[in-house]
Design an enzyme around this catalytic site. Structure first.
Site, PDB file in Angstrom:
ATOM      1  N   LEU A  65       0.839  -1.204   0.000  1.00  0.00           N
ATOM      2  CA  LEU A  65       0.000   0.000   0.000  1.00  0.00           C
ATOM      3  C   LEU A  65       0.875   1.256   0.000  1.00  0.00           C
ATOM      4  O   LEU A  65       2.071   1.183   0.290  1.00  0.00           O
ATOM      5  CB  LEU A  65      -0.906  -0.032   1.234  1.00  0.00           C
ATOM      6  CG  LEU A  65      -1.816  -1.265   1.351  1.00  0.00           C
ATOM      7  CD1 LEU A  65      -2.620  -1.209   2.650  1.00  0.00           C
ATOM      8  CD2 LEU A  65      -2.756  -1.373   0.167  1.00  0.00           C
ATOM      9  N   PRO A  66       0.263   2.411  -0.306  1.00  0.00           N
ATOM     10  CA  PRO A  66       1.090   3.620  -0.448  1.00  0.00           C
ATOM     11  C   PRO A  66       1.808   4.073   0.835  1.00  0.00           C
ATOM     12  O   PRO A  66       3.011   4.305   0.806  1.00  0.00           O
ATOM     13  CB  PRO A  66       0.087   4.687  -0.911  1.00  0.00           C
ATOM     14  CG  PRO A  66      -1.055   3.934  -1.501  1.00  0.00           C
ATOM     15  CD  PRO A  66      -1.127   2.637  -0.750  1.00  0.00           C
ATOM     16  N   THR A  96       6.317   0.884   2.046  1.00  0.00           N
ATOM     17  CA  THR A  96       7.301   1.710   2.762  1.00  0.00           C
ATOM     18  C   THR A  96       6.524   2.681   3.637  1.00  0.00           C
ATOM     19  O   THR A  96       5.850   3.576   3.131  1.00  0.00           O
ATOM     20  CB  THR A  96       8.185   2.509   1.778  1.00  0.00           C
ATOM     21  OG1 THR A  96       8.835   1.614   0.904  1.00  0.00           O
ATOM     22  CG2 THR A  96       9.228   3.325   2.530  1.00  0.00           C
ATOM     23  N   LYS A 171      15.338   0.829   5.143  1.00  0.00           N
ATOM     24  CA  LYS A 171      14.851   1.309   3.842  1.00  0.00           C
ATOM     25  C   LYS A 171      14.890   2.843   3.781  1.00  0.00           C
ATOM     26  O   LYS A 171      15.300   3.441   2.782  1.00  0.00           O
ATOM     27  CB  LYS A 171      13.421   0.787   3.639  1.00  0.00           C
ATOM     28  CG  LYS A 171      12.619   1.437   2.550  1.00  0.00           C
ATOM     29  CD  LYS A 171      13.029   0.999   1.174  1.00  0.00           C
ATOM     30  CE  LYS A 171      12.231   1.749   0.100  1.00  0.00           C
ATOM     31  NZ  LYS A 171      12.718   1.554  -1.227  1.00  0.00           N
ATOM     32  N   LYS A 246       7.850  11.388   0.015  1.00  0.00           N
ATOM     33  CA  LYS A 246       7.219  10.655   1.124  1.00  0.00           C
ATOM     34  C   LYS A 246       8.305   9.975   1.969  1.00  0.00           C
ATOM     35  O   LYS A 246       8.318  10.068   3.195  1.00  0.00           O
ATOM     36  CB  LYS A 246       6.257   9.591   0.577  1.00  0.00           C
ATOM     37  CG  LYS A 246       5.569   8.783   1.675  1.00  0.00           C
ATOM     38  CD  LYS A 246       4.981   7.472   1.173  1.00  0.00           C
ATOM     39  CE  LYS A 246       6.060   6.514   0.775  1.00  0.00           C
ATOM     40  NZ  LYS A 246       5.689   5.104   0.792  1.00  0.00           N
TER      41      LYS A 246
HETATM   42  P1  NAD Z   1       0.570   2.487  -6.038  1.00  0.00           P
HETATM   43  O1  NAD Z   1      -0.089   3.736  -5.612  1.00  0.00           O
HETATM   44  O2  NAD Z   1       0.783   2.238  -7.484  1.00  0.00           O
HETATM   45  O3  NAD Z   1      -0.221   1.200  -5.439  1.00  0.00           O
HETATM   46  C1  NAD Z   1      -0.828   1.169  -4.178  1.00  0.00           C
HETATM   47  C2  NAD Z   1      -2.188   0.495  -4.331  1.00  0.00           C
HETATM   48  O4  NAD Z   1      -2.809   0.353  -3.055  1.00  0.00           O
HETATM   49  C3  NAD Z   1      -3.175   1.294  -5.193  1.00  0.00           C
HETATM   50  O5  NAD Z   1      -3.587   0.498  -6.297  1.00  0.00           O
HETATM   51  C4  NAD Z   1      -4.332   1.613  -4.248  1.00  0.00           C
HETATM   52  O6  NAD Z   1      -5.591   1.605  -4.888  1.00  0.00           O
HETATM   53  C5  NAD Z   1      -4.208   0.488  -3.247  1.00  0.00           C
HETATM   54  N1  NAD Z   1      -4.855   0.736  -1.966  1.00  0.00           N
HETATM   55  C6  NAD Z   1      -4.775   1.823  -1.175  1.00  0.00           C
HETATM   56  N2  NAD Z   1      -5.493   1.647  -0.051  1.00  0.00           N
HETATM   57  C7  NAD Z   1      -6.056   0.417  -0.133  1.00  0.00           C
HETATM   58  C8  NAD Z   1      -6.902  -0.352   0.719  1.00  0.00           C
HETATM   59  N3  NAD Z   1      -7.329   0.119   1.899  1.00  0.00           N
HETATM   60  N4  NAD Z   1      -7.283  -1.591   0.311  1.00  0.00           N
HETATM   61  C9  NAD Z   1      -6.863  -2.066  -0.866  1.00  0.00           C
HETATM   62  N5  NAD Z   1      -6.046  -1.399  -1.718  1.00  0.00           N
HETATM   63  C10 NAD Z   1      -5.655  -0.172  -1.352  1.00  0.00           C
HETATM   64  O7  NAD Z   1       1.969   2.464  -5.246  1.00  0.00           O
HETATM   65  P2  NAD Z   1       3.250   1.556  -5.593  1.00  0.00           P
HETATM   66  O8  NAD Z   1       4.138   2.295  -6.528  1.00  0.00           O
HETATM   67  O9  NAD Z   1       2.786   0.165  -5.901  1.00  0.00           O
HETATM   68  O10 NAD Z   1       3.987   1.587  -4.163  1.00  0.00           O
HETATM   69  C11 NAD Z   1       3.528   0.818  -3.064  1.00  0.00           C
HETATM   70  C12 NAD Z   1       4.541   0.955  -1.935  1.00  0.00           C
HETATM   71  O11 NAD Z   1       5.823   0.491  -2.385  1.00  0.00           O
HETATM   72  C13 NAD Z   1       4.735   2.407  -1.449  1.00  0.00           C
HETATM   73  O12 NAD Z   1       4.872   2.410  -0.058  1.00  0.00           O
HETATM   74  C14 NAD Z   1       6.045   2.817  -2.135  1.00  0.00           C
HETATM   75  O13 NAD Z   1       6.752   3.817  -1.412  1.00  0.00           O
HETATM   76  C15 NAD Z   1       6.807   1.500  -2.160  1.00  0.00           C
HETATM   77  N6  NAD Z   1       7.823   1.410  -3.231  1.00  0.00           N
HETATM   78  C16 NAD Z   1       7.528   1.813  -4.500  1.00  0.00           C
HETATM   79  C17 NAD Z   1       8.508   1.728  -5.480  1.00  0.00           C
HETATM   80  C18 NAD Z   1       8.221   2.178  -6.892  1.00  0.00           C
HETATM   81  O14 NAD Z   1       9.177   2.291  -7.683  1.00  0.00           O
HETATM   82  N7  NAD Z   1       6.977   2.415  -7.264  1.00  0.00           N
HETATM   83  C19 NAD Z   1       9.783   1.223  -5.174  1.00  0.00           C
HETATM   84  C20 NAD Z   1      10.035   0.780  -3.872  1.00  0.00           C
HETATM   85  C21 NAD Z   1       9.041   0.880  -2.903  1.00  0.00           C
END
Ligand code: NAD
Length: 295
Positions: A65-66, A96, A171, A246
């Site tokens: 999740l975000p 994260t 991290k 973030k």
């Molecule tokens: P994203 O926004 O693409 O995906 C998050 C998903 O969670 C969304 O589809 C959203 O609809 C869903 N969501 C939110 N609340 C919810 C709930 N209560 N129930 C069900 N679904 C819910 O984000 P992402 O890029 O996949 O990143 C996710 C995590 O990974 C973050 O914490 C980010 O910091 C970390 N991260 C991302 C990257 C990257 O390159 N994108 C790299 C390393 C770490």
């Protein structure tokens, strides 16, 4: 094969689910966005009607999740997922988030006999697609050994940083350093270019000299120097400036909590905020190059 519940099917979660399915596991998924649920269904996942339904009968629940607020509201409080999970269940949260939030979820879960690991990842969307993520795990040895077979499908490196919350701390430290390295690399490249150097020549010199770092090795921020990186496709794809901000906010929180000095991280955060306010929030974080090169 194990029954896996997966919640959060975004940029990272979606491809992680694909790899679990390809390995033959039965994966039940949930996201608040219907089209993301359908995408996973087309790949063979079972779609749950709610997060609680996903958790039912799952050997392990994985979430991606975000931010802290989403994780806390998913697991804690009345109707939170901890209420639906059986004693003995295993939860791996790969989001994260703040170390304090991870510890809070882990402690409340432990009181119910549920094991929670924080397992934030490094490696970006490319790593999620390729199944080559690095997992940085906080929690018990026993929990990690139970989670390892699933983590090994989605990633290549698995580090045990320490007890609950330690994965998040590691991290956050890594991403704070990354922001400083990327910003410094962009600044140095622009200084060279402004003084008549070819950015590719300068990059190679610094890469092999004492300024060498990860950005120069594999993620050069200057357009046209390296193929296949965000800088060579108008900074599309990759790791968003918004997400870096973030993570730097989490670093500042962690620093304040301990009275630690983080002057470089603080400066990097302010530069990234100014950069976002210039309209770059949805671009890759290497676009910080533009703060030095834009008129
Ligand atoms: P994203 O926004 O693409 O995906 C998050 C998903 O969670 C969304 O589809 C959203 O609809 C869903 N969501 C939110 N609340 C919810 C709930 N209560 N129930 C069900 N679904 C819910 O984000 P992402 O890029 O996949 O990143 C996710 C995590 O990974 C973050 O914490 C980010 O910091 C970390 N991260 C991302 C990257 C990257 O390159 N994108 C790299 C390393 C770490």
């Amino acid at each position: 094969m194990a029954k896996i519940g997966f919640i959060g099917l975004g940029n990272m979660g979606g491809p992680m689910v694909s790899n679990l399915l390809k390995a033959g596991h039965e994966v039940t998924v949930y996201d608040i966005v219907a089209e993301l649920r359908e995408k996973c269904a087309n790949e063979g996942a079972v779609v749950g009607g709610s997060a609680a339904e996903v958790a039912k009968d799952a050997h392990v629940v994985i979430s991606m999740l975000p931010a802290s607020i989403h994780v806390e509201s998913l697991y804690l409080g009345d109707g939170g997922l901890l209420d639906s999970l059986a004693s003995g269940a295993l939860v791996v949260d790969c989001s994260t988030i703040s170390p304090a939030s991870s510890r809070k979820v882990s402690e409340q879960a432990a009181a119910l006999g549920i094991t929670v690991l924080d397992a934030p990842v490094s490696g970006g969307v490319g790593g999620a697609v390729a199944g080559s993520l690095t997992f940085i795990v906080g929690g018990s040895d026993e929990g990690l050994e139970r989670a390892r077979p699933y983590l090994e499908i989605m990633g290549k490196n698995i580090f045990h940083a320490g007890a609950a919350g330690a994965g998040q701390v590691a991290k956050i430290c890594n991403n704070m350093l990354l922001s400083v390295l990327m910003t410094g690399t962009a600044e140095a490249l622009q200084l060279g270019v402004d003084n008549g150097l070819d950015p590719a020549v300068l990059s190679e010199i610094m890469r092999k000299s004492s300024g060498g770092n990860w950005a120069l090795e594999v993620y050069n921020p200057f357009p046209g120097v390296m193929e296949g990186v965000p800088a060579s496709r108008d900074y599309e794809g990759g790791f968003l400036v918004d997400l870096m901000i973030k993570d730097l906010g989490l670093a500042m929180e962690a620093a304040l909590g301990q009275g630690a000095a983080t002057p470089m991280g603080s400066l990097a955060r302010n530069l990234y905020i100014a950069h976002r306010d210039n309209g770059y929030g949805r671009k890759d974080f290497s676009s910080i190059q533009k703060i030095f090169s834009d008129d």
